[in-house]
Design a protein around this motif. Structure first.
Motif, PDB file in Angstrom:
ATOM      1  N   GLN A 126       0.873  -1.178   0.000  1.00 44.18           N
ATOM      2  CA  GLN A 126       0.000   0.000   0.000  1.00 44.18           C
ATOM      3  C   GLN A 126       0.910   1.228   0.000  1.00 44.18           C
ATOM      4  OE1 GLN A 126      -1.524  -0.945   4.232  1.00 44.18           O
ATOM      5  NE2 GLN A 126      -1.634   1.282   4.129  1.00 44.18           N
ATOM      6  N   ALA A 127       0.328   2.428  -0.011  1.00 40.65           N
ATOM      7  CA  ALA A 127       1.172   3.626  -0.045  1.00 40.65           C
ATOM      8  C   ALA A 127       2.158   3.589   1.125  1.00 40.65           C
ATOM      9  CB  ALA A 127       0.303   4.863   0.030  1.00 40.65           C
ATOM     10  N   GLY A 128       3.426   3.660   0.829  1.00 37.12           N
ATOM     11  CA  GLY A 128       4.442   3.668   1.886  1.00 37.12           C
ATOM     12  C   GLY A 128       4.800   2.283   2.404  1.00 37.12           C
ATOM     13  N   ARG A 129       4.173   1.242   1.841  1.00 32.50           N
ATOM     14  CA  ARG A 129       4.538  -0.118   2.275  1.00 32.50           C
ATOM     15  C   ARG A 129       4.814  -0.972   1.050  1.00 32.50           C
ATOM     16  NH1 ARG A 129       0.811  -2.858   6.612  1.00 32.50           N
ATOM     17  NH2 ARG A 129      -0.404  -3.544   4.837  1.00 32.50           N
ATOM     18  N   ALA A 130       6.045  -1.434   0.944  1.00 33.00           N
ATOM     19  CA  ALA A 130       6.447  -2.196  -0.229  1.00 33.00           C
ATOM     20  C   ALA A 130       7.018  -3.542   0.212  1.00 33.00           C
ATOM     21  CB  ALA A 130       7.503  -1.415  -0.995  1.00 33.00           C
ATOM     22  N   ARG A 131       7.174  -4.432  -0.748  1.00 31.67           N
ATOM     23  CA  ARG A 131       7.784  -5.735  -0.423  1.00 31.67           C
ATOM     24  C   ARG A 131       9.298  -5.657  -0.528  1.00 31.67           C
ATOM     25  NH1 ARG A 131       3.010  -9.476  -3.051  1.00 31.67           N
ATOM     26  NH2 ARG A 131       1.651  -9.207  -1.250  1.00 31.67           N
ATOM     27  N   GLU A 132       9.764  -4.878  -1.493  1.00 28.27           N
ATOM     28  CA  GLU A 132      11.188  -4.528  -1.474  1.00 28.27           C
ATOM     29  C   GLU A 132      11.241  -3.042  -1.153  1.00 28.27           C
ATOM     30  OE1 GLU A 132      13.435  -4.407  -5.154  1.00 28.27           O
ATOM     31  OE2 GLU A 132      15.310  -4.459  -4.067  1.00 28.27           O
ATOM     32  N   PHE A 133      11.897  -2.697  -0.057  1.00 26.51           N
ATOM     33  CA  PHE A 133      12.035  -1.296   0.306  1.00 26.51           C
ATOM     34  C   PHE A 133      13.473  -1.073   0.745  1.00 26.51           C
ATOM     35  CE2 PHE A 133      12.111  -1.895   4.920  1.00 26.51           C
ATOM     36  CZ  PHE A 133      11.575  -3.176   5.030  1.00 26.51           C
ATOM     37  N   HIS A 134      13.823   0.182   0.959  1.00 29.70           N
ATOM     38  CA  HIS A 134      15.222   0.490   1.279  1.00 29.70           C
ATOM     39  C   HIS A 134      15.328   1.199   2.618  1.00 29.70           C
ATOM     40  CE1 HIS A 134      15.031  -0.273  -2.973  1.00 29.70           C
ATOM     41  NE2 HIS A 134      16.338  -0.499  -2.973  1.00 29.70           N
ATOM     42  N   GLN A 135      16.380   0.896   3.305  1.00 23.99           N
ATOM     43  CA  GLN A 135      16.594   1.557   4.599  1.00 23.99           C
ATOM     44  C   GLN A 135      17.956   2.229   4.638  1.00 23.99           C
ATOM     45  OE1 GLN A 135      16.257  -1.342   7.759  1.00 23.99           O
ATOM     46  NE2 GLN A 135      14.041  -1.082   7.934  1.00 23.99           N
ATOM     47  N   ILE A 136      17.978   3.368   5.333  1.00 25.03           N
ATOM     48  CA  ILE A 136      19.234   3.968   5.776  1.00 25.03           C
ATOM     49  C   ILE A 136      19.325   3.546   7.233  1.00 25.03           C
ATOM     50  CG2 ILE A 136      20.187   6.175   6.544  1.00 25.03           C
ATOM     51  CD1 ILE A 136      18.908   7.416   4.017  1.00 25.03           C
ATOM     52  N   GLY A 137      20.370   2.837   7.603  1.00 20.62           N
ATOM     53  CA  GLY A 137      20.436   2.341   8.972  1.00 20.62           C
ATOM     54  C   GLY A 137      21.725   2.747   9.661  1.00 20.62           C
ATOM     55  N   SER A 286      -1.407   6.184   6.405  1.00 22.31           N
ATOM     56  CA  SER A 286      -1.542   5.323   7.588  1.00 22.31           C
ATOM     57  C   SER A 286      -0.183   4.719   7.979  1.00 22.31           C
ATOM     58  CB  SER A 286      -2.557   4.219   7.323  1.00 22.31           C
ATOM     59  OG  SER A 286      -2.114   3.445   6.231  1.00 22.31           O
ATOM     60  N   GLN A 287       0.699   4.525   6.994  1.00 25.45           N
ATOM     61  CA  GLN A 287       2.047   4.005   7.309  1.00 25.45           C
ATOM     62  C   GLN A 287       2.932   5.219   7.579  1.00 25.45           C
ATOM     63  OE1 GLN A 287       2.528   0.649   7.489  1.00 25.45           O
ATOM     64  NE2 GLN A 287       0.340   0.661   7.114  1.00 25.45           N
ATOM     65  N   ASP A 288       2.766   5.812   8.770  1.00 29.99           N
ATOM     66  CA  ASP A 288       3.384   7.124   8.963  1.00 29.99           C
ATOM     67  C   ASP A 288       4.748   7.083   9.663  1.00 29.99           C
ATOM     68  OD1 ASP A 288       2.499   6.468  11.453  1.00 29.99           O
ATOM     69  OD2 ASP A 288       1.493   8.382  11.854  1.00 29.99           O
ATOM     70  N   ALA A 289       5.279   5.881   9.939  1.00 36.40           N
ATOM     71  CA  ALA A 289       6.608   5.808  10.573  1.00 36.40           C
ATOM     72  C   ALA A 289       7.684   5.986   9.490  1.00 36.40           C
ATOM     73  CB  ALA A 289       6.785   4.482  11.285  1.00 36.40           C
ATOM     74  N   ILE A 290       8.398   7.081   9.578  1.00 35.65           N
ATOM     75  CA  ILE A 290       9.464   7.333   8.597  1.00 35.65           C
ATOM     76  C   ILE A 290      10.754   6.648   9.058  1.00 35.65           C
ATOM     77  CG2 ILE A 290      10.401   9.530   9.486  1.00 35.65           C
ATOM     78  CD1 ILE A 290       9.995  10.537   6.512  1.00 35.65           C
ATOM     79  N   GLY A 291      10.805   6.350  10.349  1.00 35.45           N
ATOM     80  CA  GLY A 291      11.985   5.664  10.882  1.00 35.45           C
ATOM     81  C   GLY A 291      11.721   5.183  12.293  1.00 35.45           C
ATOM     82  N   GLY A 312      20.549   1.649  17.724  1.00 37.77           N
ATOM     83  CA  GLY A 312      20.544   2.061  16.318  1.00 37.77           C
ATOM     84  C   GLY A 312      19.164   2.440  15.848  1.00 37.77           C
ATOM     85  N   PHE A 313      19.060   2.750  14.569  1.00 37.68           N
ATOM     86  CA  PHE A 313      17.755   3.054  13.970  1.00 37.68           C
ATOM     87  C   PHE A 313      17.828   2.821  12.472  1.00 37.68           C
ATOM     88  CE2 PHE A 313      20.077   7.036  13.434  1.00 37.68           C
ATOM     89  CZ  PHE A 313      19.750   7.413  12.139  1.00 37.68           C
ATOM     90  N   ALA A 314      16.658   2.803  11.846  1.00 38.03           N
ATOM     91  CA  ALA A 314      16.609   2.773  10.376  1.00 38.03           C
ATOM     92  C   ALA A 314      15.511   3.717   9.893  1.00 38.03           C
ATOM     93  CB  ALA A 314      16.349   1.357   9.879  1.00 38.03           C
ATOM     94  N   LEU A 315      15.815   4.416   8.797  1.00 36.49           N
ATOM     95  CA  LEU A 315      14.823   5.278   8.149  1.00 36.49           C
ATOM     96  C   LEU A 315      14.392   4.591   6.858  1.00 36.49           C
ATOM     97  CD1 LEU A 315      16.675   8.749   8.337  1.00 36.49           C
ATOM     98  CD2 LEU A 315      14.908   7.912   9.894  1.00 36.49           C
ATOM     99  N   GLY A 316      13.125   4.697   6.506  1.00 37.30           N
ATOM    100  CA  GLY A 316      12.630   4.091   5.264  1.00 37.30           C
ATOM    101  C   GLY A 316      12.803   5.068   4.104  1.00 37.30           C
ATOM    102  N   VAL A 317      13.601   4.668   3.107  1.00 39.46           N
ATOM    103  CA  VAL A 317      13.909   5.597   2.002  1.00 39.46           C
ATOM    104  C   VAL A 317      12.645   5.921   1.188  1.00 39.46           C
ATOM    105  CG1 VAL A 317      15.315   5.974  -0.060  1.00 39.46           C
ATOM    106  CG2 VAL A 317      16.289   4.793   1.902  1.00 39.46           C
ATOM    107  N   GLU A 318      11.818   4.893   0.875  1.00 36.53           N
ATOM    108  CA  GLU A 318      10.598   5.154   0.093  1.00 36.53           C
ATOM    109  C   GLU A 318       9.703   6.146   0.829  1.00 36.53           C
ATOM    110  OE1 GLU A 318      12.055   2.308   0.303  1.00 36.53           O
ATOM    111  OE2 GLU A 318      12.138   1.465  -1.704  1.00 36.53           O
TER     112      GLU A 318
END
Ligand code: HAM
Length: 435
Positions: A126-137, A286-291, A312-318
């Motif tokens: 859905q918007a902001g939720r993918a099966r392949e996504f990228h993280q900055i960690g 609804s998928q409002d967590a950016i990291g 640590g943490f991770a941010l979602g690039v998408e």
């Protein structure tokens, strides 16, 4: 069925939940990555590149057998050697494995690492939720100091500031306490909820036995209401855990970092202990967590290393891209357009194009033969600063026409002054951060 329909059906398409990153976005991706490396160098973090496939048991042990990620979302397969392999759903477990396996736990008292790469989770897209996504960690291993928690939270905010998203981002923090505090709290919550089991949603009924803490962040309004009257993780914190959390909050206050304490914040990964945090952004749906991130003081031990504090943490690039609404810089940029008329001019134009590129100037060359008028229209559209023209006249005279598109001045120049002029552009581009 028409030939076209038939073709459409047999055409291979991208998988659901997976996306091509094309130039309308790819320059933004590149910009994020460049910014990431700059900020990380400033904070003294080293880049690491980790495998995308790992043994499945790394995640069942690291992330937790009873988490949604491991239970339902991993892409797991048996390889030709009969081994169970998974595409990584996240990279913290991989990084800790690498830290232990490569003996860094013995040689380095503290490591500060970061990564940028794809993760895979089989979730409903859905918007902001993918099966392949990228993280900055980002991961720091080797310290229990609350100052590290503060540095890591500040760093996540700094990155979002640099990406133009810091002002509206909301940082929520909580403490789950040590492993012992967490266990004590889970027992209390379980006891309290057992009498109310019939009122829980079906998923939470299952969670009650498997992973009771996850009930705290159930979105079902009934479950939310039920737990709001019950004990919270902060009620079970030991003195040490309380002091740690107070120091983290003081550290953030000291730096003027705004946050809200969310006493129900638990995260979907089992390894968290003590500080946990999540950053939301109002531009997301609804998928409002950016990291998100937190401490995981037991993971190194659980994966075969010594007991080491880690956070640590991770941010979602998408999600960063989705939240960035006013980004315009989405095309390749050229400084110079080389126009030509006739075969001989074309060969000469192609040669000068390569020569200019060799000294670092970005040049557009039109492969198809076009009238000068069309070429100039194209140069205008591309917004180049200079147009070099080679026509019959220039060939005869052995010169190039150079037009400054800002002033409109045009002059005939020899090769040397062409290069000199173009060097000037190059210098300007460097000053503007382009090269
Ligand atoms: P996480 O909360 O599972 O944490 O993911 C971090 C971020 O990745 C999320 O806040 C979100 O922006 C993005 N994300 C997660 N799933 C998806 C998805 N399906 N589609 C798009 N974006 C997604 C972790 O992964 C931890 N390893 C973070 C961490 C590092 N904790 C300590 N160190």
């Amino acid at each position: 069925m028409s030939g076209e329909e038939n073709n459409l059906e047999s055409r291979v398409q991208v998988l659901k939940g997976v996306k091509d990153i094309l130039p309308d976005e790819s320059f933004r991706w590149l910009e994020l990555e460049n910014t990431l490396h700059r900020v990380m160098a400033c904070y003294g973090y080293s880049p690491v590149y980790l495998p995308i496939i790992e043994q499945t048991r790394l995640f069942s042990r690291g992330v937790g057998e009873a988490t949604d990620i491991v239970e339902k979302q991993m892409y797991t397969f048996i390889d030709r050697g009969g081994r169970s392999i998974s595409l990584r759903p996240e990279a913290t477990a991989s990084l800790v494995r690498a830290y232990v396996e490569n003996g860094l736990c013995k040689t380095e008292s503290l490591v500060k690492f970061y990564y940028y790469g794809p993760m895979f989770r089989n979730e409903r897209p859905q918007a902001g939720r993918a099966r392949e996504f990228h993280q900055i960690g980002v991961e720091v291993i080797g310290s229990l100091s609350p100052f590290v928690d503060v540095e890591v939270i500040v760093l996540s905010k700094k990155l979002l500031d640099e990406f133009g998203l810091g002002t509206d981002a909301v940082i929520k923090i909580n403490s789950l306490g040590s492993q012992e505090d967490k266990a004590a709290y889970s027992n209390i919550l379980k006891k309290q909820l057992e009498t109310l089991k019939s009122k829980l949603c079906d998923t939470c009924k299952e969670r009650l036995d498997k992973n009771v803490l996850r009930i705290l962040d159930c979105k079902d309004p009934n479950c939310k209401k039920l737990v709001s009257d019950l004990a919270k993780p902060c009620d079970s914190l030991s003195k040490e855990s309380q002091d740690h959390f107070e120091e983290v909050k003081r550290g953030l206050d000291n730096l003027g970092i705004k946050y809200v304490v969310d006493p129900y914040l638990v995260r979907g990964l089992d390894y968290y202990t003590m500080t946990t945090f999540e950053i939301t952004h109002p531009n997301l749906g609804s998928q409002d967590a950016i990291g998100a991130g937190g401490r995981y003081n037991n993971l190194v031990g659980e994966l075969g290393g010594p007991q080491k504090g880690a956070v640590g943490f991770a941010l979602g690039v998408e999600r960063i891209i989705l939240a960035s609404k006013n980004v315009v810089d989405n095309k390749a940029k050229y400084d110079v357009y080389v126009s030509y008329l006739g075969d001989e001019a074309k060969r000469k134009a192609f040669k000068i194009t390569q020569e200019l590129r060799n000294i670092g100037v970005s040049v557009f060359f039109e492969f198809e033969d076009r009238a000068f008028k069309k070429q100039f229209a194209q140069a205008n559209k591309l917004g180049v600063k200079y147009v070099v023209t080679i026509g019959e006249e220039e060939i005869k005279e052995g010169v190039y026409s150079l037009k400054d598109m800002t002033s409109g001045n045009q002059e005939k120049v020899d090769f040397n002054s062409l290069v000199k002029n173009v060097w000037r552009i190059l210098k300007q581009s460097a000053q503007n951060g382009r090269i």
